[in-house]
Design a protein around this motif. Sequence first.
Motif, short mmCIF file in Angstrom:
data_model
loop_
_atom_site.label_atom_id
_atom_site.label_comp_id
_atom_site.label_asym_id
_atom_site.label_seq_id
_atom_site.Cartn_x
_atom_site.Cartn_y
_atom_site.Cartn_z
N LEU A 53 0.84 -1.20 0.00
CA LEU A 53 0.00 0.00 0.00
C LEU A 53 0.87 1.25 0.00
O LEU A 53 0.61 2.21 -0.72
N THR A 54 1.94 1.21 0.84
CA THR A 54 2.84 2.35 0.89
C THR A 54 3.54 2.56 -0.44
O THR A 54 3.73 3.68 -0.89
N ALA A 55 3.90 1.46 -1.09
CA ALA A 55 4.55 1.56 -2.40
C ALA A 55 3.62 2.21 -3.41
O ALA A 55 4.05 3.05 -4.20
N CYS A 56 2.34 1.83 -3.35
CA CYS A 56 1.37 2.45 -4.26
C CYS A 56 1.30 3.94 -4.02
O CYS A 56 1.23 4.74 -4.95
N ALA A 57 1.31 4.32 -2.73
CA ALA A 57 1.24 5.74 -2.41
C ALA A 57 2.45 6.48 -2.94
O ALA A 57 2.35 7.57 -3.49
N ASN A 58 3.63 5.87 -2.77
CA ASN A 58 4.84 6.51 -3.27
C ASN A 58 4.84 6.62 -4.78
O ASN A 58 5.28 7.61 -5.35
N ALA A 81 -17.63 15.15 -0.52
CA ALA A 81 -16.71 14.03 -0.32
C ALA A 81 -16.54 13.23 -1.60
O ALA A 81 -15.45 12.76 -1.92
N ASP A 82 -17.63 13.08 -2.36
CA ASP A 82 -17.55 12.35 -3.64
C ASP A 82 -16.64 13.08 -4.62
O ASP A 82 -15.85 12.45 -5.34
N GLU A 83 -16.74 14.39 -4.66
CA GLU A 83 -15.91 15.18 -5.57
C GLU A 83 -14.44 15.12 -5.16
O GLU A 83 -13.55 15.07 -6.01
N ILE A 84 -14.19 15.13 -3.87
CA ILE A 84 -12.82 15.03 -3.36
C ILE A 84 -12.25 13.65 -3.68
O ILE A 84 -11.13 13.52 -4.18
N ALA A 85 -13.04 12.61 -3.42
CA ALA A 85 -12.59 11.24 -3.67
C ALA A 85 -12.23 11.03 -5.14
O ALA A 85 -11.27 10.32 -5.47
N ALA A 89 -6.67 6.37 -7.83
CA ALA A 89 -7.67 5.30 -7.85
C ALA A 89 -7.41 4.22 -6.80
O ALA A 89 -8.35 3.68 -6.21
N ASP A 90 -6.13 3.91 -6.55
CA ASP A 90 -5.84 2.83 -5.60
C ASP A 90 -6.15 3.18 -4.14
O ASP A 90 -6.25 2.30 -3.30
N ALA A 144 -15.35 7.36 -0.30
CA ALA A 144 -16.01 8.67 -0.21
C ALA A 144 -16.66 8.84 1.16
O ALA A 144 -16.63 9.94 1.73
N GLU A 145 -17.24 7.78 1.69
CA GLU A 145 -17.86 7.83 3.01
C GLU A 145 -16.81 8.10 4.08
O GLU A 145 -17.06 8.83 5.05
N ALA A 146 -15.63 7.51 3.90
CA ALA A 146 -14.54 7.73 4.85
C ALA A 146 -14.12 9.20 4.85
O ALA A 146 -13.88 9.79 5.91
N ILE A 147 -14.04 9.79 3.67
CA ILE A 147 -13.68 11.21 3.56
C ILE A 147 -14.77 12.07 4.21
O ILE A 147 -14.47 13.00 4.96
#
Length: 353
Positions: free
Chosen positions: A21-26, A277-281, A286-287, A297-300
Amino acid sequence: MRKSARYTTLAAAGLLALSSLTACANDAASTASAGSGSKGDGKGTKVKIMVGGLDKVIYLPAMLTQRLGYFDAEGLDVELLSEPAGVQAETALVSGQVQGAVGFYDHTLDLQTKGKAVESVVQFSQAPGEVEIVSNKAAGNITSPKDFKGKKLGITSLGSSTDFLTKYLAVKNGVKINEFSPVAVGAGPTFIAALQQGSIDAGMTTDPTVANVLDKKLGKILLDMRTPEGSQEAFGGPYPSSSLYMQTDWVNSHKDTVQKLANAFVKTLTWMSTHSADEIAAKMPADYSQGDKALYAEAIKSSLPMFTKDGVMPADGPGTVEKVLKAFNPSIKNTKVDLSKTFTTEFVEKAAK
């Protein structure tokens, strides 16, 4: 002009999941600024920023600013890097690996007691954005922090802000810090695995991990600190958390660059306050949604109330943080902290104009 306010071990599979997950973020961070160059090539001033978990919603403004193009608009070539915990972002900053860190403001107080001059230059939030989650198995035995005694409590890492806040909640409720076991479990897949396998009885984490735990029905919320109201209830006031903080000497010698960073981040915070939140998401990599866009989106949405609209340090916020840290941290309890040197509003106030 400066202005101040009144202020263990987890399964290898789980660790591999976090690394992935961290690699994806990087990867997302390095590709987002493609086309920009380093200082002197006419394509932008190079700045490296370490984030204590790029995919965490509490640090969302970092990647969102990149995705909105606001760094480019300011003539900056910003490289966003990711570490799973804020304390690791702090280490990267003080060692000079990066020029900025996106993490919790409370590290600036802790570092001051260690002789390090670091200050928040853009305050992203006014509440921790953290949630204390109890596993279903332990839910009957943990109904408040008073029940932390003898329990295994998940944190991102030792010395992290989740470590700080967990200790405070314990001490505030009559539990000594040597009466429970803090367990470093990171966030995301490793936190979820720890909760599911019984490696922890409860733990402190943020979205999107919170949303995933609840969706999988693996635990229940004990304390919700994603809103100013939640912060007030838990800490007695606003608890400024996620921020862009930098070494004071670097700030003073690179004011033009810091101003451009502040301009970009304030634009993002303002944009967030006027979009759903949907617009921000939809703007995020995508990952980050981990295959469930609606849940992301709900988390945001759940964490949006924690963010400031202008990057300004909330009044009395530094004082609340100091009170929390003094409750359990001897180095801060026995040291006079100059709160005015832990943040500045100079750059965000100019950005607002």
